[in-house]
Design a protein around this motif. Structure first.
Motif, mmCIF file in Angstrom:
data_model
loop_
_atom_site.group_PDB
_atom_site.id
_atom_site.type_symbol
_atom_site.label_atom_id
_atom_site.label_comp_id
_atom_site.label_asym_id
_atom_site.label_seq_id
_atom_site.Cartn_x
_atom_site.Cartn_y
_atom_site.Cartn_z
ATOM 1 N N PHE A 1 2.175 -1.045 -2.978
ATOM 2 C CA PHE A 1 0.758 -1.207 -3.555
ATOM 3 C C PHE A 1 0.465 -2.908 -3.020
ATOM 4 C CE2 PHE A 1 2.422 1.883 -6.477
ATOM 5 C CZ PHE A 1 1.291 2.618 -6.554
ATOM 6 N N THR B 1 5.822 -4.073 -10.908
ATOM 7 C CA THR B 1 6.359 -2.755 -10.534
ATOM 8 C C THR B 1 5.257 -1.932 -9.943
ATOM 9 O OG1 THR B 1 5.725 -1.978 -13.226
ATOM 10 C CG2 THR B 1 8.118 -3.171 -12.650
ATOM 11 N N GLY B 2 5.589 -0.599 -9.714
ATOM 12 C CA GLY B 2 4.884 0.210 -8.946
ATOM 13 C C GLY B 2 3.798 0.890 -9.682
ATOM 14 N N SER B 3 2.723 0.173 -9.863
ATOM 15 C CA SER B 3 1.322 0.702 -10.486
ATOM 16 C C SER B 3 0.466 0.242 -9.659
ATOM 17 C CB SER B 3 1.132 -0.031 -11.960
ATOM 18 O OG SER B 3 -0.006 -0.053 -12.125
ATOM 19 N N ILE B 4 -0.804 0.911 -9.419
ATOM 20 C CA ILE B 4 -1.913 0.757 -9.029
ATOM 21 C C ILE B 4 -2.533 -0.859 -9.297
ATOM 22 C CG2 ILE B 4 -3.365 1.901 -10.474
ATOM 23 C CD1 ILE B 4 -3.882 1.708 -6.913
ATOM 24 N N ALA C 1 0.526 -0.723 -17.379
ATOM 25 C CA ALA C 1 -0.574 -0.086 -17.128
ATOM 26 C C ALA C 1 -0.173 1.433 -16.578
ATOM 27 C CB ALA C 1 -0.969 -0.767 -15.720
ATOM 28 N N MET C 2 -0.802 2.395 -16.800
ATOM 29 C CA MET C 2 -0.592 3.756 -16.391
ATOM 30 C C MET C 2 -1.678 4.672 -16.857
ATOM 31 S SD MET C 2 2.490 3.869 -19.514
ATOM 32 C CE MET C 2 2.866 2.202 -18.887
ATOM 33 N N SER D 1 9.586 -4.423 -7.977
ATOM 34 C CA SER D 1 10.231 -3.336 -7.706
ATOM 35 C C SER D 1 10.191 -2.530 -6.242
ATOM 36 C CB SER D 1 9.920 -2.444 -8.850
ATOM 37 O OG SER D 1 8.687 -1.544 -8.660
ATOM 38 N N THR E 1 5.300 -0.305 -15.340
ATOM 39 C CA THR E 1 5.168 0.983 -15.428
ATOM 40 C C THR E 1 5.864 1.687 -16.459
ATOM 41 O OG1 THR E 1 7.288 1.473 -13.879
ATOM 42 C CG2 THR E 1 4.914 1.188 -12.773
ATOM 43 N N ALA E 2 5.496 3.073 -16.728
ATOM 44 C CA ALA E 2 6.207 4.027 -17.832
ATOM 45 C C ALA E 2 7.803 4.032 -17.206
ATOM 46 C CB ALA E 2 5.620 5.453 -17.779
ATOM 47 N N ASN E 3 7.851 4.154 -16.047
ATOM 48 C CA ASN E 3 9.422 4.207 -15.403
ATOM 49 C C ASN E 3 9.931 2.934 -15.887
ATOM 50 O OD1 ASN E 3 11.542 5.264 -13.806
ATOM 51 N ND2 ASN E 3 10.968 3.567 -12.423
ATOM 52 N N SER E 4 9.709 1.643 -15.650
ATOM 53 C CA SER E 4 10.548 0.492 -15.979
ATOM 54 C C SER E 4 10.530 0.376 -17.459
ATOM 55 C CB SER E 4 9.732 -0.611 -15.200
ATOM 56 O OG SER E 4 9.957 -0.476 -13.795
ATOM 57 N N ASN F 1 9.000 0.059 -5.603
ATOM 58 C CA ASN F 1 7.942 0.908 -5.586
ATOM 59 C C ASN F 1 6.714 0.168 -5.713
ATOM 60 O OD1 ASN F 1 8.786 3.777 -5.351
ATOM 61 N ND2 ASN F 1 9.715 3.220 -7.546
HETATM 62 C C1 LIG Z 1 -0.973 5.964 -6.392
HETATM 63 C C2 LIG Z 1 0.091 5.677 -7.501
HETATM 64 C C3 LIG Z 1 -0.299 4.825 -8.605
HETATM 65 C C4 LIG Z 1 0.707 4.895 -9.739
HETATM 66 N N1 LIG Z 1 0.270 4.049 -10.829
HETATM 67 C C5 LIG Z 1 1.337 3.978 -11.955
HETATM 68 C C6 LIG Z 1 0.871 3.543 -12.845
HETATM 69 O O1 LIG Z 1 -0.211 2.660 -12.926
HETATM 70 N N2 LIG Z 1 1.694 3.298 -13.930
HETATM 71 C C7 LIG Z 1 2.875 3.918 -13.917
HETATM 72 O O2 LIG Z 1 3.647 3.999 -14.857
HETATM 73 N N3 LIG Z 1 3.181 4.686 -12.692
HETATM 74 C C8 LIG Z 1 2.502 4.805 -11.783
HETATM 75 N N4 LIG Z 1 2.840 5.395 -10.644
HETATM 76 C C9 LIG Z 1 4.115 5.974 -10.523
HETATM 77 C C10 LIG Z 1 5.276 4.972 -10.417
HETATM 78 O O3 LIG Z 1 5.083 4.476 -9.079
HETATM 79 C C11 LIG Z 1 6.660 5.520 -10.334
HETATM 80 O O4 LIG Z 1 6.771 6.162 -11.573
HETATM 81 C C12 LIG Z 1 7.688 4.709 -9.945
HETATM 82 O O5 LIG Z 1 9.018 5.393 -10.065
HETATM 83 C C13 LIG Z 1 7.538 3.560 -10.637
HETATM 84 O O6 LIG Z 1 8.896 2.659 -10.207
HETATM 85 P P1 LIG Z 1 9.014 1.310 -10.791
HETATM 86 O O7 LIG Z 1 8.932 1.164 -12.246
HETATM 87 O O8 LIG Z 1 10.559 1.046 -10.315
HETATM 88 O O9 LIG Z 1 8.127 0.344 -10.033
HETATM 89 C C14 LIG Z 1 1.983 5.405 -9.511
HETATM 90 C C15 LIG Z 1 2.031 6.255 -8.594
HETATM 91 C C16 LIG Z 1 1.184 6.403 -7.252
HETATM 92 C C17 LIG Z 1 1.763 7.019 -6.025
#
Ligand SMILES: Cc1cc2nc3c(=O)[nH]c(=O)nc-3n(C[C@H](O)[C@H](O)[C@H](O)COP(=O)(O)O)c2cc1C
Length: 404
Positions: free
Chosen positions: A52, A19-22, A129-130, A46, A97-100, A48
């Motif tokens: 990355f 998922t969308g985390s660094i 990871a967040m 995902s 991610t927190a979102n997922s 997002n």
């Molecule tokens: C540079 C960057 C780093 C991010 N790192 C995190 C992270 O480590 N953990 C997290 O929960 N969200 C992080 N986010 C926010 C998520 O990408 C965002 O909540 C997104 O909706 C997650 O979607 P997903 O759960 O579908 O991948 C980051 C956003 C950006 C722009």
């Protein structure tokens, strides 16, 4: 010879969600490690996550097409959106991610990762990871709502986060995720109902508070058996010398010991209720009769210094339970087989593993070993030089055939 099953992930279908985390770049390492141990890995990203790491990275590492949405024509998800849910032995979401996490805990299934988890019954490993604040505010609450019997949550670690602050939010190391996957998948192994006791390393017998009599044992053989037995589903307890620097395999209970009498006092009560005992520790045969309370001083007038030694007790001979399968190592430097046969009989063992510790390329501290197995019924098997990790599985195969 029977094919050795090296690890519980071999041949398993594992779905890795990213998922969308660094921390997404770390999952490339995880996928690579899973493939290297023989798992069949399918990756879902995902939308997002693609910001990355590119999906080509995961396709190249997994040798499978990467799924990023339900409606891609190349994937079976287009026809059967729960196809990975039905075929996965294990699901790992790393990073999550927190979102997922919020979506999973509330039953939202608007992407193939959350949809696969929701439709499947397989165990799930989550590696969050967040940002530390995000974790504290909502995420830990959402994680608590998940079924503990199904979700294995690898809590994030405290460390420097991508935001620059230090806090709890770093994804655990991919090796740790791999170890947890091994542990989860080992539960159905061929030693799943067995309790195994293993001693490892060399004992130290103290002369005074700073000096001791010891030996060159590294503990590598005992740890290799512990890891192999864990991977095959056994309930493993290790009794290892304090000075061993090897990491204790995840899922193995370890008791540190230092002297032969420590080992005796700790191992015996545990061993009585075990099915199998492997004495892989090099227990000193003798110990000083008296331990000086203070450091012994050099006497300028004396050229010699004598220490009176006494025999240490024979641990394996003291076991009362007749149903335990008893296996020990015989570290010899001469008349290897003859000496090992005597030990087998004296200690009433089921099998003895004779090794020549005078050779530098095998035995103590080496990653390889070359041993001869001698069984109670007289059968003798000479094995070639091989890594201790591989030998450990052969020893367990032999042990299983002894029991049955
Ligand atoms: C540079 C960057 C780093 C991010 N790192 C995190 C992270 O480590 N953990 C997290 O929960 N969200 C992080 N986010 C926010 C998520 O990408 C965002 O909540 C997104 O909706 C997650 O979607 P997903 O759960 O579908 O991948 C980051 C956003 C950006 C722009």
């Amino acid at each position: 010879m029977k094919k050795i099953k090296r690890n519980p992930l071999e041949g398993k279908n594992i779905t890795v969600g990213v998922t969308g985390s660094i921390a997404a770049y770390k999952s490339a390492d995880l996928v690579s490690k899973l493939v290297q141990v023989g798992a069949n890995v399918s990756v879902i990203m995902s939308k997002n996550a693609e910001n990355f790491v590119g999906k080509n990275t995961f396709e190249a590492l997994s040798h499978n097409p990467v799924i990023t949405n339900y409606f891609e024509n190349f994937s079976d998800m287009n026809i059967d959106h729960v196809h990975l849910a039905k075929n996965s032995d294990l699901i790992i979401i790393a990073p999550i991610t927190a979102n997922s996490i919020a979506k999973i805990s509330h039953g939202i299934t608007d992407d193939p990762i959350t949809g696969t988890i929701s439709a499947s019954k397989s165990p799930v490993i989550l590696a969050p990871a967040m940002d530390a604040g995000m974790y504290e505010n909502n995420v830990s609450k959402n994680l608590k709502s998940l079924d503990k019997n199904r979700f294995c949550i690898l809590e994030p670690q405290i460390g420097r986060l991508a935001s620059g602050i230090t806090g709890k939010g770093r994804m655990v190391d991919p090796n740790f995720i791999l170890e947890n996957a091994m542990l989860l998948m080992s539960k159905t192994g061929d030693l799943k109902t067995r309790k195994i006791i293993i001693s490892a390393g060399g004992t130290r017998e103290f002369i005074d508070p700073v000096r001791y009599i010891g030996n060159k044992s590294s503990g590598k053989m005992g740890y290799a058996i512990a890891t192999a037995a864990r991977d095959r589903g056994a309930n493993v307890s290790l009794f290892s010398a304090k000075n061993i620097s090897l990491p204790v395999p995840l899922g193995v209970i370890n008791h540190y010991i230092e002297t032969s009498s420590d080992l005796e006092k700790t191992i015996l009560p545990n061993a009585e209720s075990s099915d199998i005992i492997f004495m892989a520790a090099a227990v000193c045969d003798f110990k000083p009769k008296n331990i000086e309370i203070n450091k012994i001083k050099k006497n300028p007038k004396e050229n010699n210094f004598n220490i009176e030694l006494e025999k240490t007790s024979d641990i394996i001979k003291q076991l009362k339970n007749k149903n335990i399968t008893k296996i020990a190592f015989a570290a010899e430097t001469e008349n290897i087989i003859e000496n090992a046969k005597i030990k087998l009989k004296e200690k009433n063992l089921d099998m003895i593993i004779a090794n020549d510790v005078s050779r530098e390329d095998i035995g103590f501290n080496s990653d390889n070993n070359q041993v001869t197995l001698i069984q109670k019924n007289g059968s003798i098997t000479e094995l070639p030089v091989m890594p201790k990790t591989e030998l450990a599985h052969i020893l367990l195969d032999e042990t299983i055939s002894l029991i049955s």
